[in-house]
Scaffold this active site. Structure first.
Site, PDB file in Angstrom:
ATOM      1  N   TYR A 137       0.854  -1.178   0.000  1.00  0.00           N
ATOM      2  CA  TYR A 137       0.000   0.000   0.000  1.00  0.00           C
ATOM      3  C   TYR A 137       0.898   1.239   0.000  1.00  0.00           C
ATOM      4  O   TYR A 137       1.977   1.246   0.618  1.00  0.00           O
ATOM      5  CB  TYR A 137      -0.896   0.032   1.236  1.00  0.00           C
ATOM      6  CG  TYR A 137      -2.138  -0.815   1.129  1.00  0.00           C
ATOM      7  CD1 TYR A 137      -3.052  -0.626   0.092  1.00  0.00           C
ATOM      8  CD2 TYR A 137      -2.425  -1.796   2.084  1.00  0.00           C
ATOM      9  CE1 TYR A 137      -4.196  -1.389  -0.005  1.00  0.00           C
ATOM     10  CE2 TYR A 137      -3.572  -2.568   2.002  1.00  0.00           C
ATOM     11  CZ  TYR A 137      -4.457  -2.358   0.950  1.00  0.00           C
ATOM     12  OH  TYR A 137      -5.589  -3.114   0.857  1.00  0.00           O
ATOM     13  N   ASP A 165      -6.075   0.623  -6.100  1.00  0.00           N
ATOM     14  CA  ASP A 165      -7.511   0.910  -6.056  1.00  0.00           C
ATOM     15  C   ASP A 165      -8.010   1.225  -4.654  1.00  0.00           C
ATOM     16  O   ASP A 165      -9.210   1.158  -4.394  1.00  0.00           O
ATOM     17  CB  ASP A 165      -8.311  -0.255  -6.658  1.00  0.00           C
ATOM     18  CG  ASP A 165      -8.104  -1.570  -5.920  1.00  0.00           C
ATOM     19  OD1 ASP A 165      -7.249  -1.628  -5.021  1.00  0.00           O
ATOM     20  OD2 ASP A 165      -8.805  -2.552  -6.250  1.00  0.00           O
ATOM     21  N   HIS A 257     -10.928  -5.629  -6.218  1.00  0.00           N
ATOM     22  CA  HIS A 257     -10.673  -5.808  -4.781  1.00  0.00           C
ATOM     23  C   HIS A 257     -11.733  -6.709  -4.138  1.00  0.00           C
ATOM     24  O   HIS A 257     -12.138  -6.502  -3.004  1.00  0.00           O
ATOM     25  CB  HIS A 257     -10.636  -4.450  -4.072  1.00  0.00           C
ATOM     26  CG  HIS A 257      -9.638  -4.379  -2.948  1.00  0.00           C
ATOM     27  ND1 HIS A 257      -8.355  -3.940  -3.112  1.00  0.00           N
ATOM     28  CD2 HIS A 257      -9.745  -4.710  -1.629  1.00  0.00           C
ATOM     29  CE1 HIS A 257      -7.718  -3.977  -1.954  1.00  0.00           C
ATOM     30  NE2 HIS A 257      -8.535  -4.461  -1.040  1.00  0.00           N
TER      31      HIS A 257
END
Length: 368
Positions: A137, A165, A257
């Site tokens: 991340y 995303d 996701h």
């Protein structure tokens, strides 16, 4: 033999069986955290519906007595075109957590993807003989972002998967209704101590640590910063796919996701063909979101994927029986894939990619 309903099989016969078993042993709020999606969960349901609308066209007279599922994913050998997806907080569902899943993946011969929000240190997640990917991340703490990249390289990760995303977490109504918070035993230990987030809601914790301003210029920085193959996870638009490749991405994960970010987003499987058409052979494509069996893996291959990332079924297996159950789940998936390939007349993974598909009426053909 006595009357009444038959006793459940000693071993699961499908990956869906694992979810039933996990639900029976997990606290309801933990089950909801893993199973749930964002908003009204329309994308969560659409992911599965897309697989069900995709019909394979088998080839006959191929002489295929047994199919070979072996391949490579992002340069790493794999016993089948499957890797374990990055998922946070494994310790929520079983005390052995991520190391158990990493060992099971190594035993099954498939890569394991360690997550930024893992509940165990990264140096516990690189088992002997197993291929390791690392999911990153983009953190507000840039120094920690650099440290994570360096740790992934030091531990021999074969690829870096940058999730693109999640500027912030989607609004997950099940978690909000349950008041779900990250318990201390599942807190992400690879962040700085002040960022572990124990006792916070998942969305609140993500907002505190994830930098929402991630942009194409940051991708260029990451590309310069690491020698690892760079993969963007969370791409659904062909134009984004093309730009990523032009900026040096080695691979893409076509993903919404798991239906946990933008509710109403296109199902990953429907987005896959247009992205493959756009990038051609310029990069490797993986797919996640909704994979629940060997035939699903074969569908993804036929539509242009190199392989898939397997998510929730791994956690259901971990919850229901720890490391042995995860190993068993991956072996079950390989058994299903081998049978599906042989029945479709595809002796190997390359042949699987040449199979035809037909979409059920009502499928958006421009997406598919």
């Amino acid at each position: 033999m006595t009357g009444g309903r038959a006793a459940p099989a000693a071993d699961p016969l499908t990956l869906d069986d694992l979810e039933d078993r996990a639900r029976a042993v997990l606290a309801s709020e933990v089950y909801d955290f893993v199973a749930g999606g964002s908003g009204h969960e329309s994308t969560l349901g659409a992911n599965r519906a897309a697989f069900d609308r995709c019909h394979l066209v088998p080839r006959v007279l191929s002489g295929t007595a047994a199919a070979d599922t072996a391949t490579t994913l992002l340069g790493a050998p794999a016993s089948m075109p499957v890797a374990v997806a990055p998922m946070a907080f494994h310790s929520l569902v079983h005390p052995d957590g991520e190391p158990a899943v990493a060992r099971a993946a190594a035993a099954a011969g498939v890569p394991f993807t360690a997550a930024t929000l893992a509940a165990r240190p990264l140096d516990e997640l690189a088992p002997d003989g197993g291929a390791l990917f690392f999911q990153l991340y983009w953190l507000r703490d840039r120094a920690r972002t650099e440290w994570l990249i360096d740790e992934a390289e030091r531990l021999g990760a074969r690829a870096l998967l940058l999730t693109v995303d999640v500027p912030f977490m989607g609004r997950r109504l099940r978690d909000l209704r349950n008041g779900f918070a990250v318990p201390a035993h599942a807190a992400p230990v690879n962040l700085a101590a002040a960022q572990h987030g124990a006792g916070q809601s998942v969305g609140g914790h993500a907002a505190a640590v994830i930098d929402p301003t991630l942009s194409w210029s940051d991708l260029e920085w990451v590309r310069r910063r690491t020698r690892l193959p760079l993969v963007l996870k969370g791409v659904l638009d062909p134009a984004d796919a093309r730009r990523a490749v032009d900026l040096g991405a080695d691979g893409l994960v076509v993903s919404n996701h798991g239906g946990r970010q933008l509710d109403g987003a296109v199902p990953s499987l429907l987005a896959l063909p247009a992205i493959r058409d756009e990038v051609g052979d310029a990069c490797e494509l993986l797919l996640d979101s909704g994979v629940r069996g060997g035939t699903d893996v074969l569908r993804a291959l036929a539509l242009g994927a190199s392989g898939v990332l397997l998510g929730r079924p791994v956690l259901w297996a971990l919850a229901s029986g720890g490391e042995p159950a995860v190993t068993g789940a991956l072996e079950l998936l390989r058994t299903e894939l081998r049978a599906a390939m042989a029945l479709a007349g595809a002796p190997d993974v390359a042949a699987a990619g040449r199979l035809g598909v037909r979409w059920a009426p009502g499928t958006n053909e421009r997406e598919a």
